[in-house]
Design an enzyme around this catalytic site. Structure first.
Site, PDB file in Angstrom:
ATOM      1  N   LYS A 261       0.842  -1.199   0.000  1.00  0.00           N
ATOM      2  CA  LYS A 261       0.000   0.000   0.000  1.00  0.00           C
ATOM      3  C   LYS A 261       0.874   1.245   0.000  1.00  0.00           C
ATOM      4  O   LYS A 261       1.786   1.382   0.828  1.00  0.00           O
ATOM      5  CB  LYS A 261      -0.901   0.011   1.238  1.00  0.00           C
ATOM      6  CG  LYS A 261      -2.090  -0.908   1.103  1.00  0.00           C
ATOM      7  CD  LYS A 261      -2.870  -0.974   2.391  1.00  0.00           C
ATOM      8  CE  LYS A 261      -3.817   0.179   2.576  1.00  0.00           C
ATOM      9  NZ  LYS A 261      -4.589   0.042   3.839  1.00  0.00           N
TER      10      LYS A 261
HETATM   11  O1  G3P Z   1      -8.647   1.067   5.276  1.00  0.00           O
HETATM   12  C1  G3P Z   1      -8.568   2.354   5.758  1.00  0.00           C
HETATM   13  C2  G3P Z   1      -9.266   2.470   7.047  1.00  0.00           C
HETATM   14  O2  G3P Z   1      -8.611   1.725   8.014  1.00  0.00           O
HETATM   15  C3  G3P Z   1      -9.511   3.845   7.496  1.00  0.00           C
HETATM   16  O3  G3P Z   1     -10.699   3.821   8.169  1.00  0.00           O
HETATM   17  O4  G3P Z   1     -12.444   4.607   9.670  1.00  0.00           O
HETATM   18  O5  G3P Z   1     -10.053   5.355  10.010  1.00  0.00           O
HETATM   19  O6  G3P Z   1     -11.384   6.215   8.112  1.00  0.00           O
HETATM   20  P1  G3P Z   1     -11.170   5.067   9.033  1.00  0.00           P
END
Ligand code: G3P
Length: 218
Positions: free
Chosen positions: A85
């Site tokens: 990534k």
């Molecule tokens: O895959 C990306 C994810 O982990 C981010 O999620 O909820 O922190 O925006 P969030």
């Protein structure tokens, strides 16, 4: 649409992969910090639990293409099923095209616009990851972005996979499937919410009640 688990915690992956609905695992620096583990430590264990791709990110401190390429090669060497990534920046795109040309699978992360997604494909990324929840957080429609990228990939016959991240709810997952996403990576909590429905629980209770009443009558 496939489902990946968005976590680095083995205790979350283990029970959920038994459901047979998980096709891969995504991690990022925040998730690894929460798990208190390094990518190097968890990869082999995750690979033992899940058969599909494992996505591991370059360090958050790696912002120049040379460091990203070096770290990307090291990450790719950890396991045959790993994809690297890389954040969608100019340096990240340069690193993506370099690693892709070397045959390393790259996932561009932190994608927030169709233009970024288009560049990601041109750089050779295998996965393009828009963040739905974080756009919603700032009052923009994450789902609209997914719809636009899905349509663009369809028209362009893009070889990249649209992998939706920052998924916060079962409704997000269903909407992404309807929008034509290839993959949604979901936190363990969201996957558990997807399984549950109060009417399923109530239905089982009623079946149990009727069953025991009928067996009591015999
Ligand atoms: O895959 C990306 C994810 O982990 C981010 O999620 O909820 O922190 O925006 P969030």
């Amino acid at each position: 649409m496939q489902l990946f688990l968005d976590t680095a915690k083995l205790e979350e992956i283990r029970p959920l992969c038994e459901l047979g609905v998980i096709s891969g695992v995504t991690t990022n620096p925040s998730l690894l910090a929460k798990a208190g583990r390094s990518l190097e430590e968890v990869v082999a264990e995750i690979a033992g639990l899940v058969e599909g791709p494992i996505l591991g990110e370059v360090k958050a401190a790696a912002v120049d293409r040379t460091t990203m390429v070096e770290q990307g090669r090291a990450i790719a060497a950890l396991h045959p099923r790993i994809a690297v990534k890389i954040p969608l920046t100019a340096q990240g795109l340069a690193a993506t095209s370099r690693l892709s040309r070397e045959g390393i699978a790259v996932a561009n992360t932190l994608v927030f616009s169709p233009a970024q997604a288009l560049l990601s494909v041109q750089a050779g990324a295998k996965y393009v990851a828009p963040f739905v929840g974080r756009l919603d957080d700032i009052g923009e429609s994450g789902l609209e972005l997914v719809r636009t990228i899905a349509e663009m990939f369809r028209i362009q016959k893009s070889p990249a996979k649209l992998l939706v991240a920052s998924v916060r709810s079962p409704l997000h997952v269903v909407d992404c499937a309807l929008a034509g996403a290839d993959i949604a990576t979901v936190p363990a909590g969201v996957l558990k919410q997807m399984v549950q429905h109060p009417l399923t629980d109530a239905g089982i209770l009623r079946f149990q009640k009727d069953e025991s009443a009928a067996s009591g009558e015999k």
